[in-house]
Scaffold this motif. Structure first.
Motif, PDB file in Angstrom:
ATOM      1  N   GLY A  24      -8.692  10.497  -4.877  1.00  0.00           N
ATOM      2  CA  GLY A  24      -9.877  10.549  -4.029  1.00  0.00           C
ATOM      3  C   GLY A  24     -10.147   9.221  -3.340  1.00  0.00           C
ATOM      4  O   GLY A  24     -10.480   9.180  -2.146  1.00  0.00           O
ATOM      5  N   LEU A  25     -10.005   8.122  -4.088  1.00  0.00           N
ATOM      6  CA  LEU A  25     -10.208   6.797  -3.501  1.00  0.00           C
ATOM      7  C   LEU A  25      -9.177   6.518  -2.407  1.00  0.00           C
ATOM      8  O   LEU A  25      -9.509   5.957  -1.352  1.00  0.00           O
ATOM      9  CB  LEU A  25     -10.116   5.723  -4.586  1.00  0.00           C
ATOM     10  N   LYS A  26      -7.952   6.914  -2.655  1.00  0.00           N
ATOM     11  CA  LYS A  26      -6.888   6.696  -1.667  1.00  0.00           C
ATOM     12  C   LYS A  26      -7.211   7.417  -0.359  1.00  0.00           C
ATOM     13  O   LYS A  26      -7.095   6.838   0.730  1.00  0.00           O
ATOM     14  CB  LYS A  26      -5.554   7.199  -2.233  1.00  0.00           C
ATOM     15  N   VAL A  27      -7.633   8.679  -0.469  1.00  0.00           N
ATOM     16  CA  VAL A  27      -7.970   9.450   0.729  1.00  0.00           C
ATOM     17  C   VAL A  27      -9.128   8.795   1.485  1.00  0.00           C
ATOM     18  O   VAL A  27      -9.091   8.651   2.710  1.00  0.00           O
ATOM     19  CB  VAL A  27      -8.338  10.899   0.356  1.00  0.00           C
ATOM     20  N   MET A  28     -10.164   8.395   0.754  1.00  0.00           N
ATOM     21  CA  MET A  28     -11.328   7.783   1.396  1.00  0.00           C
ATOM     22  C   MET A  28     -10.966   6.479   2.101  1.00  0.00           C
ATOM     23  O   MET A  28     -11.361   6.243   3.234  1.00  0.00           O
ATOM     24  CB  MET A  28     -12.424   7.526   0.362  1.00  0.00           C
ATOM     25  N   LEU A  29     -10.204   5.641   1.421  1.00  0.00           N
ATOM     26  CA  LEU A  29      -9.866   4.337   1.989  1.00  0.00           C
ATOM     27  C   LEU A  29      -8.943   4.476   3.196  1.00  0.00           C
ATOM     28  O   LEU A  29      -9.153   3.829   4.230  1.00  0.00           O
ATOM     29  CB  LEU A  29      -9.219   3.452   0.925  1.00  0.00           C
ATOM     30  N   GLU A  30      -7.932   5.316   3.079  1.00  0.00           N
ATOM     31  CA  GLU A  30      -6.958   5.427   4.166  1.00  0.00           C
ATOM     32  C   GLU A  30      -7.502   6.192   5.366  1.00  0.00           C
ATOM     33  O   GLU A  30      -6.968   6.064   6.474  1.00  0.00           O
ATOM     34  CB  GLU A  30      -5.672   6.066   3.649  1.00  0.00           C
ATOM     35  N   SER A  31      -8.591   6.943   5.167  1.00  0.00           N
ATOM     36  CA  SER A  31      -9.189   7.656   6.297  1.00  0.00           C
ATOM     37  C   SER A  31      -9.778   6.694   7.328  1.00  0.00           C
ATOM     38  O   SER A  31     -10.013   7.074   8.476  1.00  0.00           O
ATOM     39  CB  SER A  31     -10.290   8.608   5.805  1.00  0.00           C
ATOM     40  N   SER A  32      -9.981   5.437   6.928  1.00  0.00           N
ATOM     41  CA  SER A  32     -10.541   4.444   7.853  1.00  0.00           C
ATOM     42  C   SER A  32      -9.535   4.019   8.915  1.00  0.00           C
ATOM     43  O   SER A  32      -9.908   3.521   9.974  1.00  0.00           O
ATOM     44  CB  SER A  32     -10.987   3.200   7.073  1.00  0.00           C
ATOM     45  N   GLY A  33      -8.245   4.185   8.610  1.00  0.00           N
ATOM     46  CA  GLY A  33      -7.214   3.746   9.537  1.00  0.00           C
ATOM     47  C   GLY A  33      -6.916   2.260   9.470  1.00  0.00           C
ATOM     48  O   GLY A  33      -6.008   1.771  10.152  1.00  0.00           O
ATOM     49  N   THR A  34      -7.669   1.522   8.646  1.00  0.00           N
ATOM     50  CA  THR A  34      -7.468   0.072   8.537  1.00  0.00           C
ATOM     51  C   THR A  34      -6.924  -0.336   7.175  1.00  0.00           C
ATOM     52  O   THR A  34      -6.632  -1.505   6.958  1.00  0.00           O
ATOM     53  CB  THR A  34      -8.791  -0.680   8.773  1.00  0.00           C
ATOM     54  N   ILE A  35      -6.810   0.639   6.263  1.00  0.00           N
ATOM     55  CA  ILE A  35      -6.445   0.342   4.882  1.00  0.00           C
ATOM     56  C   ILE A  35      -5.267   1.211   4.458  1.00  0.00           C
ATOM     57  O   ILE A  35      -5.220   2.400   4.772  1.00  0.00           O
ATOM     58  CB  ILE A  35      -7.634   0.597   3.937  1.00  0.00           C
ATOM     59  N   GLU A  36      -4.330   0.600   3.738  1.00  0.00           N
ATOM     60  CA  GLU A  36      -3.190   1.335   3.197  1.00  0.00           C
ATOM     61  C   GLU A  36      -3.117   1.109   1.687  1.00  0.00           C
ATOM     62  O   GLU A  36      -3.029  -0.039   1.240  1.00  0.00           O
ATOM     63  CB  GLU A  36      -1.884   0.853   3.842  1.00  0.00           C
ATOM     64  N   VAL A  37      -3.197   2.173   0.921  1.00  0.00           N
ATOM     65  CA  VAL A  37      -3.021   2.063  -0.528  1.00  0.00           C
ATOM     66  C   VAL A  37      -1.516   2.052  -0.791  1.00  0.00           C
ATOM     67  O   VAL A  37      -0.850   3.072  -0.703  1.00  0.00           O
ATOM     68  CB  VAL A  37      -3.696   3.231  -1.260  1.00  0.00           C
ATOM     69  N   VAL A  38      -0.995   0.878  -1.081  1.00  0.00           N
ATOM     70  CA  VAL A  38       0.456   0.721  -1.209  1.00  0.00           C
ATOM     71  C   VAL A  38       0.973   1.141  -2.569  1.00  0.00           C
ATOM     72  O   VAL A  38       2.160   1.413  -2.730  1.00  0.00           O
ATOM     73  CB  VAL A  38       0.892  -0.733  -0.911  1.00  0.00           C
ATOM     74  N   SER A  39       0.089   1.185  -3.576  1.00  0.00           N
ATOM     75  CA  SER A  39       0.536   1.597  -4.903  1.00  0.00           C
ATOM     76  C   SER A  39      -0.664   1.904  -5.789  1.00  0.00           C
ATOM     77  O   SER A  39      -1.792   1.498  -5.494  1.00  0.00           O
ATOM     78  CB  SER A  39       1.390   0.502  -5.546  1.00  0.00           C
ATOM     79  N   GLU A  40      -0.386   2.640  -6.871  1.00  0.00           N
ATOM     80  CA  GLU A  40      -1.411   2.983  -7.848  1.00  0.00           C
ATOM     81  C   GLU A  40      -0.900   2.651  -9.248  1.00  0.00           C
ATOM     82  O   GLU A  40       0.302   2.589  -9.476  1.00  0.00           O
ATOM     83  CB  GLU A  40      -1.755   4.474  -7.772  1.00  0.00           C
ATOM     84  N   ALA A  41      -1.844   2.436 -10.158  1.00  0.00           N
ATOM     85  CA  ALA A  41      -1.482   2.147 -11.545  1.00  0.00           C
ATOM     86  C   ALA A  41      -2.479   2.827 -12.469  1.00  0.00           C
ATOM     87  O   ALA A  41      -3.661   2.954 -12.138  1.00  0.00           O
ATOM     88  CB  ALA A  41      -1.465   0.639 -11.794  1.00  0.00           C
ATOM     89  N   GLY A  42      -1.991   3.257 -13.634  1.00  0.00           N
ATOM     90  CA  GLY A  42      -2.851   3.930 -14.597  1.00  0.00           C
ATOM     91  C   GLY A  42      -3.270   3.053 -15.753  1.00  0.00           C
ATOM     92  O   GLY A  42      -4.055   3.469 -16.604  1.00  0.00           O
ATOM     93  N   ASP A  43      -2.749   1.817 -15.802  1.00  0.00           N
ATOM     94  CA  ASP A  43      -3.150   0.876 -16.849  1.00  0.00           C
ATOM     95  C   ASP A  43      -2.884  -0.544 -16.378  1.00  0.00           C
ATOM     96  O   ASP A  43      -2.368  -0.768 -15.286  1.00  0.00           O
ATOM     97  CB  ASP A  43      -2.418   1.158 -18.160  1.00  0.00           C
ATOM     98  N   GLY A  44      -3.254  -1.513 -17.225  1.00  0.00           N
ATOM     99  CA  GLY A  44      -3.120  -2.914 -16.850  1.00  0.00           C
ATOM    100  C   GLY A  44      -1.691  -3.359 -16.643  1.00  0.00           C
ATOM    101  O   GLY A  44      -1.402  -4.169 -15.762  1.00  0.00           O
ATOM    102  N   HIS A  45      -0.773  -2.824 -17.451  1.00  0.00           N
ATOM    103  CA  HIS A  45       0.640  -3.179 -17.284  1.00  0.00           C
ATOM    104  C   HIS A  45       1.136  -2.742 -15.914  1.00  0.00           C
ATOM    105  O   HIS A  45       1.818  -3.493 -15.206  1.00  0.00           O
ATOM    106  CB  HIS A  45       1.486  -2.518 -18.385  1.00  0.00           C
ATOM    107  N   GLY A  46       0.782  -1.520 -15.539  1.00  0.00           N
ATOM    108  CA  GLY A  46       1.198  -1.016 -14.238  1.00  0.00           C
ATOM    109  C   GLY A  46       0.580  -1.807 -13.104  1.00  0.00           C
ATOM    110  O   GLY A  46       1.223  -2.067 -12.079  1.00  0.00           O
ATOM    111  N   LEU A  47      -0.676  -2.211 -13.275  1.00  0.00           N
ATOM    112  CA  LEU A  47      -1.346  -3.005 -12.248  1.00  0.00           C
ATOM    113  C   LEU A  47      -0.597  -4.304 -11.990  1.00  0.00           C
ATOM    114  O   LEU A  47      -0.297  -4.652 -10.839  1.00  0.00           O
ATOM    115  CB  LEU A  47      -2.776  -3.301 -12.674  1.00  0.00           C
ATOM    116  N   LEU A  48      -0.297  -5.026 -13.055  1.00  0.00           N
ATOM    117  CA  LEU A  48       0.413  -6.302 -12.895  1.00  0.00           C
ATOM    118  C   LEU A  48       1.755  -6.095 -12.215  1.00  0.00           C
ATOM    119  O   LEU A  48       2.149  -6.861 -11.325  1.00  0.00           O
ATOM    120  CB  LEU A  48       0.604  -6.969 -14.258  1.00  0.00           C
TER     121      LEU A  48
END
Length: 225
Positions: A24-48
């Motif tokens: 949902g966040l990805k759709v909302m952010l990318e609908s602006s046309g100025t933001i690209e969600v380049v990746s997602e993570a489900g925990d801290g290890h994935g985030l890093l």
């Protein structure tokens, strides 16, 4: 990494253990046309891992994740050579992690149910070097942090700032980026950056959010406009 390079989209990494929320966040952010969600993570290890791989401009981080939690990951992200601007995704149930998140480098707190335009503007402000606080969060943050703050001392520190430094502080407290502050005050962005650094040092604040909270705690700051 506080600003986009070459005018391209703002690159974001999302970290939350709920796939539906991330979607949902990805759709909302990318609908602006100025933001690209380049990746997602489900925990801290994935985030890093994803921050190292993509070097995004902004990271949005849920604190309560399995394995390596978001707070631990936030601290490690902040230690990277070119860390992204990082904001904590939270609910109204703010726990004791607030002070730690600020100390570990969080540059904002955003509610997960924020309106799309609020989230988009927040990411844009983070990428531009601003601090972001959902207005609904501020009222809950201040009482928690006021317990350990010395308001008399903070008032003295703010009064000791020059008139121009107080102007910069007030705009910083409004969540303005360096470029926006410069435009409003007729200063170059480099000059604003220097002022911000000086203000943080004089207030003993580790980041822009801490300075913004000090400004909001201390009455009379707005009179320096």
């Amino acid at each position: 990494m506080a600003a986009t390079d070459g005018g391209g989209p703002i690159q974001v990494v999302l970290a939350d253990d709920e796939p539906m929320l991330r979607r949902g966040l990805k759709v909302m952010l990318e609908s602006s046309g100025t933001i690209e969600v380049v990746s997602e993570a489900g925990d801290g290890h994935g985030l890093l891992s994803q921050v190292r791989a993509h070097r995004p401009h902004v990271a949005l981080i849920d604190v309560q994740m399995p394995g390596k939690d978001g707070l631990t990951a936030l601290r490690e992200v902040a230690r990277l050579p070119e860390p992204p601007a990082s904001a904590v995704l939270t609910t109204f149930d703010l726990d004791d992690y607030v002070a730690d998140a600020l100390r570990f480098g969080a540059q904002g707190f955003l509610l997960k149910d924020a309106e799309p335009e609020v989230l988009v503007r927040a990411v844009q402000d983070l990428a531009a070097g601003g601090a972001v606080l959902d207005p609904r969060i501020t009222a809950r943050l201040l009482p928690r942090l006021r317990v350990t703050s010395d308001n008399a001392r903070e008032l003295d520190l703010v009064k000791a700032l020059s008139a121009r430094e107080r102007q910069v502080l007030q705009l910083l407290a409004d969540g303005r980026s360096n470029a926006d502050i410069g435009s409003r005050l007729g200063l170059t962005e480099a000059t604003v950056k220097s002022y911000v650094s000086t203000v943080l040092s004089k207030l003993g604040a580790q980041n822009r959010v801490q300075a913004a909270l000090i400004a909001q705690r201390v009455s009379g700051v707005g009179g320096a406009r």
